[in-house]
Design a protein around this motif. Structure first.
Motif, PDB file in Angstrom:
ATOM      1  N   THR A   1       2.471   1.884  -3.336  1.00  0.00           N
ATOM      2  CA  THR A   1       1.540   2.454  -4.323  1.00  0.00           C
ATOM      3  C   THR A   1       1.371   3.859  -3.982  1.00  0.00           C
ATOM      4  OG1 THR A   1       0.444   0.253  -4.352  1.00  0.00           O
ATOM      5  CG2 THR A   1      -0.688   2.277  -5.345  1.00  0.00           C
ATOM      6  N   LYS A   2       0.976   4.258  -2.813  1.00  0.00           N
ATOM      7  CA  LYS A   2       0.764   5.672  -2.398  1.00  0.00           C
ATOM      8  C   LYS A   2       1.693   6.597  -2.610  1.00  0.00           C
ATOM      9  CE  LYS A   2      -1.525   8.150   1.374  1.00  0.00           C
ATOM     10  NZ  LYS A   2      -2.343   8.152   2.740  1.00  0.00           N
TER      11      LYS A   2
ATOM     12  N   MET B   1       0.728  -1.193   0.008  1.00  0.00           N
ATOM     13  CA  MET B   1       0.026   0.133  -0.114  1.00  0.00           C
ATOM     14  C   MET B   1       1.022   1.225   0.024  1.00  0.00           C
ATOM     15  SD  MET B   1      -2.750  -1.322   2.693  1.00  0.00           S
ATOM     16  CE  MET B   1      -3.413   0.213   3.281  1.00  0.00           C
TER      17      MET B   1
ATOM     18  N   ASP C   1      -6.053   1.928  -7.857  1.00  0.00           N
ATOM     19  CA  ASP C   1      -7.017   2.629  -7.158  1.00  0.00           C
ATOM     20  C   ASP C   1      -7.580   1.822  -5.996  1.00  0.00           C
ATOM     21  OD1 ASP C   1      -7.279   5.352  -8.363  1.00  0.00           O
ATOM     22  OD2 ASP C   1      -8.019   4.439 -10.123  1.00  0.00           O
TER      23      ASP C   1
ATOM     24  N   LEU D   1      -5.162   2.114  -3.206  1.00  0.00           N
ATOM     25  CA  LEU D   1      -5.564   3.212  -2.294  1.00  0.00           C
ATOM     26  C   LEU D   1      -6.638   3.335  -1.607  1.00  0.00           C
ATOM     27  CD1 LEU D   1      -4.665   6.206  -4.947  1.00  0.00           C
ATOM     28  CD2 LEU D   1      -2.943   5.070  -3.374  1.00  0.00           C
TER      29      LEU D   1
ATOM     30  N   PHE E   1      -6.572   1.959   2.527  1.00  0.00           N
ATOM     31  CA  PHE E   1      -6.275   2.898   3.380  1.00  0.00           C
ATOM     32  C   PHE E   1      -7.839   3.439   4.053  1.00  0.00           C
ATOM     33  CE2 PHE E   1      -2.462   3.549   0.990  1.00  0.00           C
ATOM     34  CZ  PHE E   1      -1.593   3.485   2.042  1.00  0.00           C
TER      35      PHE E   1
END
Length: 370
Positions: free
Chosen positions: A42-43, A39, A111, A114, A117
């Motif tokens: 990616t972010k 995560m 997406d 994201l 989270f």
């Protein structure tokens, strides 16, 4: 399909078999470290930075505006997780990360990463849900930005299901009108309309969803063949004898039984004779012997929706009570645990015959005594 501790040599296999490995540590700490590492990558834009080609840790940190020393830690963790590969000229993407995690990849779930989270916060409610039985009202919790990432995440997950769903959903001959209930991004409607050239679709959803889903639908280039209608499927008039296909995907778990029965009843009235009502969702497990993914998903939906998942038998019962004829259910391979229960509205002649049969006085089975 399940996640678990996998041995890498004979000794580890023996230790696992004899229960000498503290598996709960791997199921919890290792699993959450792996999830958060992917995560974060990616972010922070790690994968996007590497899309053109290999880069050194210093170059990646400069592009992502991150601390160089800390960036090396993250990069090496991603190498260990097989999302990156280390070469002489720096770090590079693996086929896994290139296919799934780049924003512009045709199979991208960027997406959805994201959106994890947000889901991370929802899962923190598990203990409270189990104590009280009161689930979260997730739609009321979303901010405007939250609705945006929610719609993009749902579109990302839907993208790799559309082919199988469209080809396995029953459809009457020469369909012209489709209603996509709660379809938001409209990706299913787009896929149906691309297969059936004469078909037009209306995607019915609430204002918060349509606001963020409309640009996604516009990018599909379907013009007026697939359009949004702002409304509420739980209260809006769906019409009478208007649709060849009413499609309801991942919606039933948000509603209690009475609400679902009412929706199915109104949908049945809105179908043309010979039309199909297709309801698909993650299934409620029939027992604790179901696969891990099915059982974990059942808890997730119970925590985040007002009813949790339903069984195929329950959905078929709603359809039967509304005068529809349930068809053979479909279990999808592209999304383990998800299935579709479709039902057909009897053709006009069959309806007339059924009414005539029901109106005939029934003979008593008892003989008259003299």
């Amino acid at each position: 399909m399940k996640l678990g501790v996998i041995s890498e040599n004979l000794l580890e296999r023996l230790l696992l078999a004899t229960n000498l490995v503290p598996r709960p540590i791997f199921d919890t700490q290792v699993a959450l470290m792996l999830a958060r590492t992917v995560m974060a990558g990616t972010k922070l834009g790690i994968f996007e930075a590497l899309a053109p080609g290999p880069l050194t840790a210093v170059e990646i940190a400069a592009q992502c505006q991150t601390d160089p020393h800390a960036t090396i830690k993250l990069l090496n963790a991603l190498v260990g997780a097989q999302y990156l590969r280390m070469k002489k000229d720096g770090y590079t993407l693996t086929s896994l990360s290139r296919k799934w995690l780049l924003r512009d990849s045709p199979r991208s779930i960027y997406d959805k990463m994201l959106f994890h989270f947000t889901e991370w916060e929802w899962i923190e409610h598990y203990e409270e849900y189990v104590r009280t039985g009161i689930p979260l009202k997730i739609h009321a919790m979303l901010s405007d930005d939250g609705w945006g990432i929610y719609q993009r995440a749902m579109r990302a997950v839907t993208r790799f299901q559309t082919f199988e769903v469209v080809w396995r959903t029953p459809m009457p001959k020469n369909p012209h009108a489709m209603l996509d209930v709660g379809g938001a991004h409209g990706l299913f409607s787009v896929a149906f309309c691309r297969r059936y050239r004469q078909l037009r679709a209306v995607v019915l959803d609430i204002p918060e969803a349509v606001k963020h889903a409309a640009p996604m639908l516009a990018n599909e280039g379907m013009g007026d063949r697939v359009v949004h209608r702002v409304g509420n499927a739980l209260t809006d008039d769906l019409g009478i004898n208007e649709w060849d296909l009413i499609f309801i995907s991942q919606f039933a778990h948000h509603c209690d039984e009475a609400t679902n029965r009412d929706l199915v009843k109104r949908a049945a009235r809105a179908l043309r004779p010979g039309g199909v009502l297709a309801i698909q969702d993650m299934l409620r497990p029939s027992s604790a012997k179901e696969p891990m993914l099915v059982l974990l998903t059942d808890l997730y939906f119970a925590n985040t929706s007002q009813s949790g998942s339903w069984s195929l038998a329950e959905i078929a019962d709603w359809q039967r009570a509304a005068g529809l004829q349930p068809l053979r259910p479909t279990r999808f391979r592209s999304l383990p645990g998800a299935s579709q229960q479709a039902a057909m509205k009897p053709a006009l002649k069959a309806q007339q015959q059924r009414r005539a049969k029901d109106s005939k006085p029934r003979r008593s089975g008892k003989k008259l005594q003299r």
